[in-house]
Design a protein around this motif. Sequence first.
Motif, PDB file in Angstrom:
ATOM      1  N   MET A  59       0.820  -1.207   0.000  1.00  0.00           N
ATOM      2  CA  MET A  59       0.000   0.000   0.000  1.00  0.00           C
ATOM      3  C   MET A  59       0.861   1.267   0.000  1.00  0.00           C
ATOM      4  N   LEU A  60       1.893   1.293   0.815  1.00  0.00           N
ATOM      5  CA  LEU A  60       2.769   2.461   0.866  1.00  0.00           C
ATOM      6  C   LEU A  60       3.476   2.667  -0.468  1.00  0.00           C
ATOM      7  N   HIS A  61       3.888   1.565  -1.093  1.00  0.00           N
ATOM      8  CA  HIS A  61       4.558   1.679  -2.382  1.00  0.00           C
ATOM      9  C   HIS A  61       3.565   2.132  -3.451  1.00  0.00           C
ATOM     10  N   ALA A  62       2.351   1.630  -3.391  1.00  0.00           N
ATOM     11  CA  ALA A  62       1.331   2.047  -4.351  1.00  0.00           C
ATOM     12  C   ALA A  62       1.034   3.538  -4.200  1.00  0.00           C
ATOM     13  N   ARG A  63       0.932   3.997  -2.964  1.00  0.00           N
ATOM     14  CA  ARG A  63       0.681   5.432  -2.729  1.00  0.00           C
ATOM     15  C   ARG A  63       1.795   6.288  -3.331  1.00  0.00           C
ATOM     16  N   GLU A  64       3.030   5.859  -3.142  1.00  0.00           N
ATOM     17  CA  GLU A  64       4.158   6.620  -3.689  1.00  0.00           C
ATOM     18  C   GLU A  64       4.061   6.723  -5.209  1.00  0.00           C
ATOM     19  N   LEU A  65       3.713   5.611  -5.860  1.00  0.00           N
ATOM     20  CA  LEU A  65       3.595   5.618  -7.320  1.00  0.00           C
ATOM     21  C   LEU A  65       2.426   6.475  -7.786  1.00  0.00           C
ATOM     22  N   ILE A  66       1.333   6.451  -7.047  1.00  0.00           N
ATOM     23  CA  ILE A  66       0.161   7.251  -7.404  1.00  0.00           C
ATOM     24  C   ILE A  66       0.477   8.735  -7.321  1.00  0.00           C
ATOM     25  N   LEU A  67       1.247   9.117  -6.320  1.00  0.00           N
ATOM     26  CA  LEU A  67       1.550  10.529  -6.098  1.00  0.00           C
ATOM     27  C   LEU A  67       2.707  11.047  -6.943  1.00  0.00           C
ATOM     28  N   ASP A  81       1.264   6.868 -13.989  1.00  0.00           N
ATOM     29  CA  ASP A  81       0.898   5.508 -14.368  1.00  0.00           C
ATOM     30  C   ASP A  81      -0.576   5.238 -14.059  1.00  0.00           C
ATOM     31  N   LYS A  82      -1.184   4.403 -14.869  1.00  0.00           N
ATOM     32  CA  LYS A  82      -2.572   4.027 -14.625  1.00  0.00           C
ATOM     33  C   LYS A  82      -2.674   3.216 -13.335  1.00  0.00           C
ATOM     34  N   ILE A  83      -3.802   3.366 -12.679  1.00  0.00           N
ATOM     35  CA  ILE A  83      -3.999   2.685 -11.396  1.00  0.00           C
ATOM     36  C   ILE A  83      -3.870   1.172 -11.553  1.00  0.00           C
ATOM     37  N   VAL A  84      -4.394   0.641 -12.656  1.00  0.00           N
ATOM     38  CA  VAL A  84      -4.315  -0.806 -12.875  1.00  0.00           C
ATOM     39  C   VAL A  84      -2.862  -1.256 -13.011  1.00  0.00           C
ATOM     40  N   SER A 122      -9.432   0.727   2.538  1.00  0.00           N
ATOM     41  CA  SER A 122      -9.396   0.399   3.963  1.00  0.00           C
ATOM     42  C   SER A 122      -8.158   0.991   4.632  1.00  0.00           C
ATOM     43  N   TYR A 123      -7.027   0.975   3.933  1.00  0.00           N
ATOM     44  CA  TYR A 123      -5.770   1.417   4.528  1.00  0.00           C
ATOM     45  C   TYR A 123      -5.669   2.937   4.605  1.00  0.00           C
ATOM     46  N   PHE A 124      -6.092   3.634   3.543  1.00  0.00           N
ATOM     47  CA  PHE A 124      -5.922   5.084   3.487  1.00  0.00           C
ATOM     48  C   PHE A 124      -7.211   5.875   3.694  1.00  0.00           C
ATOM     49  N   GLY A 125      -8.351   5.184   3.670  1.00  0.00           N
ATOM     50  CA  GLY A 125      -9.612   5.885   3.857  1.00  0.00           C
ATOM     51  C   GLY A 125     -10.058   6.661   2.636  1.00  0.00           C
ATOM     52  N   LYS A 126      -9.460   6.397   1.508  1.00  0.00           N
ATOM     53  CA  LYS A 126      -9.845   7.042   0.245  1.00  0.00           C
ATOM     54  C   LYS A 126      -9.397   6.151  -0.896  1.00  0.00           C
ATOM     55  N   SER A 127      -9.993   6.353  -2.050  1.00  0.00           N
ATOM     56  CA  SER A 127      -9.652   5.538  -3.211  1.00  0.00           C
ATOM     57  C   SER A 127      -8.356   6.041  -3.850  1.00  0.00           C
ATOM     58  N   PRO A 128      -7.736   5.225  -4.708  1.00  0.00           N
ATOM     59  CA  PRO A 128      -6.521   5.672  -5.399  1.00  0.00           C
ATOM     60  C   PRO A 128      -6.738   6.951  -6.202  1.00  0.00           C
ATOM     61  N   SER A 129      -7.866   7.048  -6.904  1.00  0.00           N
ATOM     62  CA  SER A 129      -8.137   8.234  -7.705  1.00  0.00           C
ATOM     63  C   SER A 129      -8.355   9.474  -6.841  1.00  0.00           C
ATOM     64  N   GLU A 130      -8.979   9.308  -5.687  1.00  0.00           N
ATOM     65  CA  GLU A 130      -9.177  10.428  -4.763  1.00  0.00           C
ATOM     66  C   GLU A 130      -7.839  10.916  -4.220  1.00  0.00           C
ATOM     67  N   LEU A 131      -6.944   9.979  -3.908  1.00  0.00           N
ATOM     68  CA  LEU A 131      -5.629  10.346  -3.411  1.00  0.00           C
ATOM     69  C   LEU A 131      -4.851  11.112  -4.463  1.00  0.00           C
ATOM     70  N   ARG A 132      -4.931  10.655  -5.711  1.00  0.00           N
ATOM     71  CA  ARG A 132      -4.190  11.320  -6.789  1.00  0.00           C
ATOM     72  C   ARG A 132      -4.711  12.744  -7.004  1.00  0.00           C
ATOM     73  N   LYS A 133      -6.017  12.937  -6.930  1.00  0.00           N
ATOM     74  CA  LYS A 133      -6.588  14.280  -7.127  1.00  0.00           C
ATOM     75  C   LYS A 133      -6.148  15.230  -6.018  1.00  0.00           C
ATOM     76  N   LYS A 134      -6.151  14.746  -4.782  1.00  0.00           N
ATOM     77  CA  LYS A 134      -5.791  15.598  -3.638  1.00  0.00           C
ATOM     78  C   LYS A 134      -4.282  15.784  -3.535  1.00  0.00           C
ATOM     79  N   GLY A 135      -3.541  14.774  -4.080  1.00  0.00           N
ATOM     80  CA  GLY A 135      -2.082  14.871  -4.015  1.00  0.00           C
ATOM     81  C   GLY A 135      -1.533  15.936  -4.926  1.00  0.00           C
TER      82      GLY A 135
END
Length: 253
Positions: free
Chosen positions: A205-213, A217-220, A240-253
Amino acid sequence: MYKLLIVDDEPQILEGMKRTLDWASYGFHRVETSETKDDAVSKAVELLPDIAIFDVCIGPDRGYDIINKLNELRIPAKYIMMSGYSEFEYAQEAIRCGVKDYLLKPVERSKLQQVIEKIIVEDLHGNLNGRSSEDLHTDPILGIPYDHLSKLTNRILMMVKAEYAQNITLKSVAECFRMNSTYLGQLFLKEAHMKFSEYLMAYRMLHARELILTTNDKIVSIALSVGYQNMNYFYTHFQSYFGKSPSELRKKG
């Protein structure tokens, strides 16, 4: 002042590694490269590098075999292994020959930077010239200093870092160490205060968050790169881990 040796049989990789970090800013006044086993041994004996970065495959030779040779020669280097392969046998051999970390190609700048800074602070007893070093001593998920964990637990953490993108399980790690998986799981839980599966998910999850921010790259693609073949599982775990979806994190990031 430090000395660095980078060993890879691909010239473009060597040039890329030389440019990945501003080595001089970390105190490296000599950065040497090598493309063959014999040349690597010769340069290591002459240079006596503080840190040496080896590809797992150097032509027909294996990087960990060369490291074992240098260990026999008592070369006082701290070793990092990089590999385009994510297979247990390579990670296992890297651990056996005493490497400090195992990085998958293409090597991410942030990962290399973290490893180099950690070695400078913990092994070479240097400083980072104003860079924060607090997090270098502590596992980002467990919140426990690495030197407070047993050698076995640190080996398990390294295995996760090397194999998180693959179908790694407690059973496969236990087989690698020739141990009973139930016993190994109990030992890990006792020290880490979480199950192996929970740690693996958190690391992914932490590695995925880093890549998203930090990438477009596409979420898939990101999900696949951190070991999730099932997108529903990835989205569920991420939410469950971050309380938001990958796309929501990318928009806010």
